[in-house]
Design an enzyme around this catalytic site. Sequence first.
Site, PDB file in Angstrom:
ATOM      1  N   GLU A 103       0.871  -1.162   0.000  1.00 27.37           N
ATOM      2  CA  GLU A 103       0.000   0.000   0.000  1.00 27.37           C
ATOM      3  C   GLU A 103       0.916   1.222   0.000  1.00 27.37           C
ATOM      4  OE1 GLU A 103      -2.280   0.793   3.546  1.00 27.37           O
ATOM      5  OE2 GLU A 103      -3.505   2.293   2.546  1.00 27.37           O
ATOM      6  N   ARG A 112       5.748 -12.935   9.486  1.00 27.21           N
ATOM      7  CA  ARG A 112       6.439 -11.696   9.177  1.00 27.21           C
ATOM      8  C   ARG A 112       7.765 -11.650   9.905  1.00 27.21           C
ATOM      9  NH1 ARG A 112       2.706  -6.989  10.305  1.00 27.21           N
ATOM     10  NH2 ARG A 112       4.623  -5.820   9.997  1.00 27.21           N
ATOM     11  N   LYS A 141       5.147  -0.109  10.403  1.00 30.02           N
ATOM     12  CA  LYS A 141       5.014   1.179   9.750  1.00 30.02           C
ATOM     13  C   LYS A 141       4.618   2.259  10.766  1.00 30.02           C
ATOM     14  CE  LYS A 141       3.641   0.591   5.369  1.00 30.02           C
ATOM     15  NZ  LYS A 141       2.664   0.388   4.277  1.00 30.02           N
TER      16      LYS A 141
END
Length: 567
Positions: free
Chosen positions: A43, A268, A278
């Site tokens: 994104e 992850r 983020k």
Amino acid sequence: MNDTAPKEPTATDDTLGMDFIRTRITADMAARGAHVHTRFPPEPNGYLHLGHAKSICLNFGLAKEFQGQCNLRFDDTNPEKEDTEYVDSIREDVHWLGGDWEGREFYASDYFEKLYQFAEQLIRSGHAYVDSLSADEIRAYRGTLKEAGRESPYRARSVEENLDLFRRMRAGEFKDGEHVLRAKIDMSAANVVMRDPTLYRIRHAPHHRTGDTWCVYPMYDFTHCLSDSLEGITHSLCTLEFINNRELYDWILNALDVYHPQQIEFARLNLTYTVLSKRKLIQLVEGNYVHGWDDPRMPTLCGLRRRGVPAEALRDFCTRIGIARADSTVDYSLLEFCIREYLNAHTPRVMSVLNPVKVVITNYPEGQVDTFDMPYHPEDPAYGSRKVPFSRELYIEQDDFRLEAPKKYHRLAPGAEVRLRYAYYITCQDVVKAADGSISEIHCTYDPETRGGSSPDGRKVKGTIHWVSAAHALPVEVRLYDHLFAVENPNATGAGKTFLDYLNPDSLRSITAQAEPAVADCKTGDRVQFERVGYFIKDADSHPNHTVFNRTATLKDTWAKVEKRNL
RNA sequence: UGGGGUGUAGCCAAGUAGGUAAGGCAACUGGUUUUGGUCCAGUCAUCCGAGGGUUCAAAUCCUUCCACCCCAGCCA
């Protein structure tokens, strides 16, 4: 079409040592001869970091290994958070890391019209309805993790009414939040994702690519599976937190009866001494705890690049950490190893003294200058050599001299003889102290017979130290970076602390070093090894009369470890 | 008993149609070395979250239990 992922295929001789994804793909190819087509779908709402590197290496790596393709797709369905600034940086970072999307650069926003048509199709087949509950009401109706939800009073609207409402949503007749489009699934589903998830929301906000063409935007769950389907993705890889969403991914594709890719989840990446979310990285930048997204201490790809970490090292790191489903936190030392491994073989050597102390060679004629030809790389003659001037006054590292040598110390000390790298043997005769007791000069004699660094009589010296001729030294700013956080796991917060409380106050130390003249030839982005010290890269902050180097990594320091242990 | 996922060395991670624990990082030993770097040789799990069971044989099968992670955005 299969609804859920098949059981893990058993390993065969062909798949020995492979991770579960490669094992599965190998099995898929054997079973249906299918090609491999993956995608990397960020994104565009932030900068890429090491966690993304894992995904990039996986997706593009798989494509390469199986002679398939990998698309770059921007998942840009939330206009309020996204920006072209981010798509530019993402494009640059992926390319830098070696990801080649071969022109297949797609945007979820390119599919807005198709997605809208799919949504109408869902309405027509009775799989979706327009809900007019408020966001708060929807949340309340959803129930809890342990209690079933309740159906919305608008759930039974007719197809005609839903279609009319949805079209008017698109036409801009309603304000944000007045209605949403929901999938009609099961309000008592154990998997909360399946309790009539929202498919579309009204958002009167300009989109960085579609402008004000749209005021309804599709949600992730609706967009992602269909984007994968439209692009002919075979294996849709994502991180573990999306595993609950797979049921919905499959449900939508089945309801629409379209091509059905397989979603596969993996764990992850977590790394010690840093954060990889983020949200936290944004806080570091906006709170000015670092100097921007590309601060060399940041785990962002642009930060690592500026730090001097080569893309090759990052790719090596990503293959070494493996792919699995277990939560894991990789040791930072593995990253350092990968960096050193690559840089050791690919970096020219040069001498630079970080913490200088002056050495005077008392039996060396004043004003005389000797020149040594030194190889840029001891193991690779292809790097060539450079000329290094030698004179009566030199700088050596403060660390390379002790008034009282500890045991096993084989550097310079009163009465001790050491080798100046590629130059002469010198023996310390005297020490001159300043008024405050600090050492201002070390007086040594050199042995002219040892020119080049070896003696005709065959006597051995234990230590070799680096040096720079004082008169010829080039002062350079050196930025020494250390872990951004002082603890292994800054995420493990407790007792009212946040990850910011664990910042390492010494993560950046700027000093002036004295470098040999050849360093003046370095261009921005050039990497060098300062012998016995570490790997450095010339930073873009450099000016014609001010040179800046960032320390990428130190060299391993066995002596420091031994000495520390003996304390 | 909401649902889902995961537990193999300090850190990653193979091994899962049962046959007696790969590899890498870290650590440690020794050798080479004009970087205390590199390189080379070697050491490092009687044990696979715990207990019980099946079997000649289990990390792999059955069973009970424990721990950790994810999910209740009109974020992705």
